[in-house]
Design a protein around this motif. Structure first.
Motif, short mmCIF file in Angstrom:
data_model
loop_
_atom_site.label_atom_id
_atom_site.label_comp_id
_atom_site.label_asym_id
_atom_site.label_seq_id
_atom_site.Cartn_x
_atom_site.Cartn_y
_atom_site.Cartn_z
N ASP A 41 0.79 -1.13 0.07
CA ASP A 41 0.23 -0.08 0.02
C ASP A 41 0.96 1.14 0.08
OD1 ASP A 41 -2.32 1.25 -0.23
OD2 ASP A 41 -2.66 1.37 1.94
N GLY A 42 0.37 2.33 -0.64
CA GLY A 42 1.00 3.49 -0.55
C GLY A 42 0.25 4.68 -1.28
N GLY A 103 3.76 2.87 -3.28
CA GLY A 103 3.35 1.49 -3.30
C GLY A 103 3.28 0.95 -4.52
#
Length: 861
Positions: A41-42, A103
């Protein structure tokens, strides 16, 4: 072959490795519930489509023989790790991307036309109902990574280009993908192979390989490289033994494989240059391996991963691969990062879980699911053998690393610009659109943490450097890629290639460098002679002509030595010629000088005899004065031959011909005077006749000065127009420059000889007519014979003189002078001396039968 120690035994942990399982994991209950991707995730997501699995048929499934199995490509998983490593490194960097993180989403891509778009469509449109997967694409996605195959990047790029979505390819530079009209949103991370042809030709020249085969793919890349390589080869006189352009897309593929095999295996060229990506040439290369290509050195443009194909290295001893790869700097921390990777650390990475399951004993007997507690303790990818998984960053992975930093740099500049114009404000989480990213990507230029400069502008891109790898496969199965050299276009010409030959491993059992030439080199002394209807590298060796040399190997034309030099017997060096002339110290010169002196002394002795017996009947009967003049002139004739010996100079050259002409004229005119005197003496029978008046008045004595004056005039004209001079003859005698006297005017020289010949012919004619006159003291017979010898000598002299060269020509002239002078001395005076010294009774006038004739004799004396 390089001598190196055998590999160390595997540590205890590696002994726990299980062989790669050839079984499908997609159908297990455990893995079917997991997302078929790797995710992190990002705030901004970078998507990647990598070939992480290879497909095959599961023949153990009897219900559905079409069931496909997914076998991981272990080496390609490094692409995922390079992306993760770069993302984490950037997220930890406080300077880049303020208050924003990167991400990733990674998907497998299959190299088949009907399934290639499956995952890209799912990611882009979210149409398909897949368990545990969102039906709408994550709008935070900013860029896409594809590769390493140019074909897959091409297909996916066609789709992404419709939406101007930034696409980065990390495979080898593909000329097809450089069309900005067709791929307006595509960026190639790999540099263009502008120096590849120069690098390969430098390697060929280093090993003196000038007879090579070419194997390229039938596409734009192969055509471009082929043109570049052939041009560079032509500049350096490297010839193409055969040229093969192959395609696997036609129906006659199998027949083309056999044709290629026959061409390669039957050619005398030991080197085969292969250029192309593995997707276009892997099938034909594998086919050729299976039918055994004997003893060839394969020079390749990139390191193809053949480890998934059983049997490639089984035949490794039959060929030697030399591989050119793009040089890149080492990225610190990557190896340590890979060692620390495990599925517990990245639970959303299905590919890592599958790799772990297949590589380590992580399942129990009752379930197919991975139970991490069952894995050996401290398991690490470092346990895997090098040919299965490489811990060092590959060139493809480095391109991925550069791509992530390029995207981060562009995003960073975009955020800075937005901050300046106050468009961002304090709204955290606002993600720039992918279309906006292009404005910052086109002219980006920066240095990544590894210290490597990255430039997007194709006109300003730096030329790549190349590492040269050699595959070590002894002991069999080692399959170790060893760096043996480097090519840098930035160093001085001639030093661009550096190679450690002691690290090269040639075919097993061979220690010598392979040869690949059409014709053996012509050693110095021989020139190359081109064979008709063959390449320029095919030639015969022809010896250089006389006085020409070839001082280096493979000279096309022999060089002629200067006039002051000559070619040695090997015809490979010009040596300085030694000055040569007919010297007194030479055996021939010494013999001629001794003959001249001996004859001079003999003539002087005869003169002394005649002076001592000047009152005898024989001396008085033959005109003592003319005899004295003839003997003195003969002495001078013998001595003048000495002028032809020794080192010539201007004075001696002039004296040679002038003295010769004058003294011989005196001698011959004296003979003519004696002959005329004899005729007049025997014809003057009565006191009142005019002939008797001529005899008494001494008219014959005027013959000598008159004839001599004419010769002096001819010689004067000779000296006034074109006198003799010192000259050199550099061609008559091998290895010597002969110093001799040039006659100057040949016309004047032949006038002197012609005049002498005329006098001799007149003397011979007169003497011949008077030969039968009766008297004991009649010397007409001797004069006739002497003139016959004289004329014979000089008539023989002319053809021999013109056929002789150098010192021999001078010797012929000296010998003619001595022979003709000796002929006059012997024929005229030897009989008289015999009578004077040994037959005194014949040297008295009282024995004359005809007293009248006796009175006549006393009269002309």
């Amino acid at each position: 072959m390089a001598v190196w120690p055998p590999p160390l035994p595997l540590p205890p942990q590696r002994q726990l490795l299980l062989p790669v399982l050839v079984r499908s994991l997609a159908g297990t209950s455990c893995f079917s519930t997991m997302k078929q991707r790797a995710h992190m995730d990002g705030d901004v997501i970078i998507a990647g489509f990598f070939p992480l699995n290879t497909l095959g048929k599961d023949h153990s499934n009897s219900e559905d023989s079409r069931q496909e199995e997914h076998t991981p490509i272990f080496k390609n998983y490094q692409f995922v790790l390079a992306l993760v490593f770069a993302v984490e490194e950037i997220n930890k960097n406080p300077v880049l991307l303020h208050n924003m993180t990167l991400g990733l989403d990674i998907y497998d891509v299959e190299f088949r036309a009907w399934t290639m778009f499956k995952n890209p469509f799912i990611w882009l449109f979210g149409k398909y109902k897949i368990p545990n997967y969102s039906c709408m694409r994550d709008r935070r996605s900013t860029a896409v990574l594809t590769g390493p195959s140019g074909i897959t990047s091409n297909q996916i790029g066609t789709l992404l280009g419709l939406y101007r979505f930034p696409q980065f390819t990390f495979g080898s530079f593909d000329h097809t993908l450089s069309d900005h009209n067709k791929f307006p949103a595509l960026y190639q991370m790999a540099p263009k192979d502008t120096s590849m042809a120069i690098a390969i030709v430098s390697l060929l020249l280093h090993f003196n390989w000038n007879w090579v085969g070419l194997l390229t793919s039938q596409d734009e890349n192969g055509s471009w490289f082929l043109a570049e390589l052939k041009e560079e080869m032509a500049k350096n006189k490297v010839c193409v033994a055969y040229e093969l352009v192959v395609s696997t897309q036609d129906l006659s593929y199998l027949f083309r494989v056999m044709a290629v095999y026959n061409k390669i295996n039957n050619s005398s060229a030991s080197v085969l240059i292969i250029y192309g990506d593995k997707d276009s040439l892997i099938s034909i290369i594998m086919s050729l391996e299976q039918i055994l290509i004997q003893g060839k050195v394969c020079v390749m443009n990139l390191q193809w991963d053949f480890t998934m194909k059983t049997g490639y290295f089984m035949l490794g001893s039959l060929h030697v691969p030399l591989i050119f790869t793009h040089h890149h700097v080492n990225v610190s921390g990557f190896t340590d990062f890979v060692k620390a990777v495990n599925p517990s650390k990245y639970p959303e990475d299905i590919f890592l879980a599958r790799l772990w399951f297949l590589s380590f004993n992580c399942s129990d007997a009752e379930s197919d699911c991975v139970i991490w507690d069952n894995c050996p303790p401290d398991t690490s990818l470092d346990w895997l053998p090098g040919h299965i998984f490489d811990m060092t960053m590959s060139g493809y992975s480095y391109n991925i690393y550069k791509t992530v930093y390029a995207v981060a740099q562009a995003l960073h500049e975009m955020l800075l610009l937005q901050t300046e114009v106050h468009t961002m404000g304090n709204r955290k989480g606002t993600v720039p659109s992918p279309a906006q990213l292009h404005l910052f990507l086109k002219n980006i230029q920066y240095y990544n943490p590894a210290g490597d400069q990255v430039i997007w502008d194709e006109k300003s891109k730096v030329e790549p450097e190349y590492d040269i790898l050699n595959i070590w496969n002894f002991p069999e199965g080692l399959e170790l890629a060893v760096k043996v050299g480097k090519f840098s276009p930035y160093t001085l010409h001639g030093n661009q290639l550096s190679l450690s030959e002691d690290l090269l491993e040639w075919a097993i059992g061979t220690t010598e460098t392979p040869h690949s030439i059409c014709s053996e080199s012509c050693v110095p002394g021989f020139r190359t002679s081109h064979q008709e209807e063959k390449a320029t590298c095919c030639f015969d060796c022809t010896p250089c002509p006389e006085n020409e040399i070839a001082n280096v190997t493979d000279m096309e034309h022999c060089m002629k030595c200067p006039d002051h030099q000559y070619a040695n017997t090997q015809r490979n060096q010009c040596l300085l010629k030694a000055a040569s002339f007919l010297a007194f110290g030479d055996p021939l010169g010494m013999a001629l000088a001794c003959m001249a002196l001996c004859f001079s002394m003999l003539t002087l002795v005869v003169l002394g005899v005649f002076v001592k017996h000047k009152d005898s009947a024989i001396v008085k009967a033959n005109n003592r004065t003319l005899s004295y003049i003839l003997l003195i002139s003969l002495i001078l004739c013998f001595l003048c031959s000495l002028l032809f010996l020794g080192h010539p100079n201007t004075v001696t050259c002039i004296l040679q011909q002038i003295t010769f002409g004058i003294v011989f004229t005196v001698a011959v005119s004296t003979v003519l005077a004696k002959t005329v005197t004899v005729v007049l003496a025997f014809k003057a029978t009565s006191p009142g006749r005019r002939i008797r008046w001529l005899l008494v008045s001494g008219a014959p004595n005027f013959i000598i000065p008159t004839c001599t004056l004419i010769q002096v005039t001819i010689c004067g004209l000779w000296l006034g127009t074109s006198p003799p001079f010192v000259d050199t003859d550099a061609h008559s005698e091998h290895g010597h420059i002969i110093i001799l006297c040039n006659k100057g005017s040949l016309t004047a020289f032949y006038c002197v000889l012609g005049y002498l010949g005329s006098l001799a012919l007149v003397s011979f004619t007169v003497a011949f007519l008077a030969r039968n006159l009766p008297d004991t003291f009649n010397e007409a017979k001797f004069l006739t014979f002497s003139m016959l010898v004289f004329c014979s000598v000089w008539l023989t002299f002319l053809p021999v003189y013109h056929s002789a060269k150098g010192k021999v020509m001078v010797a012929v002239e000296i010998f003619s002078i001595l022979a003709s002078s000796a002929g006059l001395l012997g024929c005229i005076f030897v009989p008289k001396c015999y009578n004077i010294l040994l037959m005194p009774n014949k040297n008295s006038p009282y024995g004359f039968r005809d007293k009248r004739h006796s009175r006549n004799m006393q009269t002309y004396d």
